[in-house]
Motif scaffolding. Sequence first.
Motif, PDB file in Angstrom:
ATOM      1  N   ALA A  79       0.228  -1.179  -0.032  1.00  0.00           N
ATOM      2  CA  ALA A  79      -0.435  -0.246   0.276  1.00  0.00           C
ATOM      3  C   ALA A  79       0.698   1.261  -0.039  1.00  0.00           C
ATOM      4  O   ALA A  79       0.270   1.939  -0.215  1.00  0.00           O
ATOM      5  N   PHE A  80       2.250   1.160   0.535  1.00  0.00           N
ATOM      6  CA  PHE A  80       2.844   2.185   0.672  1.00  0.00           C
ATOM      7  C   PHE A  80       3.913   2.729  -0.395  1.00  0.00           C
ATOM      8  O   PHE A  80       5.446   3.689  -0.393  1.00  0.00           O
ATOM      9  N   THR A  81       3.948   2.136  -0.945  1.00  0.00           N
ATOM     10  CA  THR A  81       5.373   1.799  -2.528  1.00  0.00           C
ATOM     11  C   THR A  81       4.385   1.127  -3.805  1.00  0.00           C
ATOM     12  O   THR A  81       3.647   1.206  -3.891  1.00  0.00           O
ATOM     13  N   GLY A 593      -1.904  -5.754  -0.650  1.00  0.00           N
ATOM     14  CA  GLY A 593      -1.775  -4.393  -0.904  1.00  0.00           C
ATOM     15  C   GLY A 593      -2.267  -3.008  -2.020  1.00  0.00           C
ATOM     16  O   GLY A 593      -2.368  -2.040  -1.868  1.00  0.00           O
ATOM     17  N   GLY A 594      -4.292  -3.280  -1.354  1.00  0.00           N
ATOM     18  CA  GLY A 594      -4.671  -1.883  -1.707  1.00  0.00           C
ATOM     19  C   GLY A 594      -5.448  -2.532  -3.186  1.00  0.00           C
ATOM     20  O   GLY A 594      -6.709  -1.651  -3.588  1.00  0.00           O
ATOM     21  N   ALA A 595      -4.948  -3.718  -4.500  1.00  0.00           N
ATOM     22  CA  ALA A 595      -5.678  -3.580  -5.489  1.00  0.00           C
ATOM     23  C   ALA A 595      -6.862  -4.176  -5.910  1.00  0.00           C
ATOM     24  O   ALA A 595      -6.451  -5.609  -5.402  1.00  0.00           O
ATOM     25  N   ILE A 614      -4.844  -0.307   0.945  1.00  0.00           N
ATOM     26  CA  ILE A 614      -5.694  -0.773   1.630  1.00  0.00           C
ATOM     27  C   ILE A 614      -4.693  -1.268   1.622  1.00  0.00           C
ATOM     28  O   ILE A 614      -4.202  -2.810   0.957  1.00  0.00           O
ATOM     29  N   SER A 615      -3.765  -1.298   2.690  1.00  0.00           N
ATOM     30  CA  SER A 615      -2.795  -2.953   2.754  1.00  0.00           C
ATOM     31  C   SER A 615      -2.994  -4.577   2.851  1.00  0.00           C
ATOM     32  O   SER A 615      -2.718  -4.803   2.690  1.00  0.00           O
ATOM     33  N   TYR A 628     -18.204  -2.148  -1.698  1.00  0.00           N
ATOM     34  CA  TYR A 628     -18.157  -2.013  -0.168  1.00  0.00           C
ATOM     35  C   TYR A 628     -17.169  -2.601  -0.122  1.00  0.00           C
ATOM     36  O   TYR A 628     -16.874  -3.808   0.085  1.00  0.00           O
ATOM     37  N   VAL A 629     -15.986  -1.875   0.953  1.00  0.00           N
ATOM     38  CA  VAL A 629     -14.621  -2.416   1.504  1.00  0.00           C
ATOM     39  C   VAL A 629     -13.915  -1.997   2.805  1.00  0.00           C
ATOM     40  O   VAL A 629     -14.140  -0.676   2.380  1.00  0.00           O
TER      41      VAL A 629
END
Length: 695
Positions: A79-81, A593-595, A614-615, A628-629
């Motif tokens: 999520a942060f990269t 990773g949020g995909a 979102i990790s 929805y997530v």
Amino acid sequence: MAPQRRAGAGAEAELPEYAGHYRLESLLGSGGMGVVHLARSTSGLKLAVKVVHAEFARDREFRGRFRQEVAAARRVSGAFTAPVVDADPEAERPWMATLFIPGPTLAEQVKRNGPMTPAQLRRLMTGLAEALRDIHRVGVVHRDLKPSNVLLAEDGPKVIDFGISRPTDSELRTETGKLIGTPPFMAPEQFRRPREVGPAADIFALGSVVVHAATGRGPFDSDSPYVVAYQVVHDEPDLTGIPEELATLVLRCLAKEPEGRPTPDELMRELRSAAASYDTQAFIPAQRTGAEAASAPPRQPRRPPRERLARSALLAGAALVLVASGAASVQLADSEGDSPAKAPVRTPSATFGGWEAKPVSGNGGVPHCSYGADELLCAQRDVVFALDPDDGGLAWRRTTSDRAVSRPPVVSGGVVPSSMAEDGSVEGLDHASGTPVWRRDVPEGGSVRGAGDMLLLTGADGTVTGVDGSSGATKWNRSLPGHSGTPLVSFAADPLAYATSTSSDGTHTRITAVDPGTGALRWDVRLEGALQPIGVGGGSVFLLSGDPRDGTTTGLLRYSPRSEASLRVPLPVPRHDVRATVRGNVVHLLAQGGALEAVDLKTRKRVWHLETGISHGSAPVSDGRHVYVTAPDGRLLAVDARTGRLLGQTAPRLGAAADRVVASLPEPVVAGGRVYASAPDGTVFAVDGREPAGW
């Protein structure tokens, strides 16, 4: 497309047209070691492809470093990269492809628009602390965190360029006599003992990056890198211009000795307590212009922050939970007893304004909820409770002897079975009052799952027992050939339950469909690959198809029992830790990773893709119009099911233990046009599913 050309002394005459099978469209930037291009995958996914300069491709030592960069980037991809999509360190011109993230670097942002505001600085510092936490968790030290290696994306800062990073278990070491890094952002130990650099060096760099973002300069400033190196090791940092509320924390980050610096988790806790108005909403760069603005996805207008009355009331020790205008107010008892609480009078409203409630006091974890018998039924820690779906009023609450639960209650035959107790039994509760109705033993090492009005108890030996949900009486008992102890799964509005067992080598999966009411076997099939059922639709069963060697999901499969036909659709990019749901012919997937993406098995194409940041989110849920997530910080996100555009999100609800990872995040519950969700701070809340932009 003709090869792209670059002018200038010493430049390569021609840049490649392809890296692997990715066509390079335009130049994004150039550095000392390589060139970064904009490219697209076969499905149209935008990528940033780094191609190594030809002169370095011939250097064995550099190839080793590039292999290390790829390995490090893969380990922290999340999520942060910028997640790694593909790479080939052994190619004639080594290359690596990551997802393209629109947005300027921090260096560009400060140069163009000047220093950041205190609120922006706080969000930046928190985002970088979260990024370093995830990077360090997988055993990687970045070693070159600087403004040009921080991308300011819509959903927060992203750390990029792991060119000199090092996994802690790597055997590749810095060559004697060489200093690798950028002096104004290097820690003292990087100059004194570069072979012993650890995670604390990245914290030092974080402090320097925040100073640059606040002032346009570093805490140690000189035109000479040698002078900067001396200042870093011996002098005190210049924090002129740093907001007072952040100065002490930045100074701790810049401590000369590594043990004097805070960890990423400590940083996040300090930042939360530094200001009551702490804002975790996504950092959105200001004054973006030209091509950047044109290429960025459309932004949604944000509502003003919610009133802080709820925070003040909780700090004052009051039990009243207040939410935004138009929502209900819920009075909860201070006691943790089992007596029913009277539901409050619902506030009249032309539209559903939503509500929030916290039936279990203290840090009891995330409530897991389901909808049934016109009630919202939840389990949290060792408490089972029922809420009025209209206003959140507590209908009843029962403390059980069960172990901590990680699944929502099952509504079966008008009874809410609670989780298995320590003694290996399961208890049935009346849905209207929460009083026990029956109790029975579960086979040792077994599991309990609901399917319609039945409970399915599976023993470790593969024997399945069908139990009537309303009485706890046994209706049938049988073994399932080819299965040993695998819990059966079922889906809403599906009359069948499914047992799946994958072979030890992952080459095939056996799937058996069972009638929960009678135990009769409806069909049995052996399919190729490692498969996991995720839903049903149109008489077919939908399954994830994975690679057992690394645990990735590589594709989707639709199996039609009537025709015995199978349809396989590969994913454009293999995904880790996938959670998925089915709506018609469309599968919605959320990966580590949020995909978040939608794949239509009728057209065999991916419909859309969104990087949520979102990790580790919940399984996605769709009502046809929206997807929805739930995020680990308690946010509920709504995405347009047709286009994949983010439409709205609620405020975070982190709670006191925000540095802890939630082991199991429950999916949202959609019923009657409303969405019910829960958060790590123990809150259960409801919003109008028709108007996500107003959350």
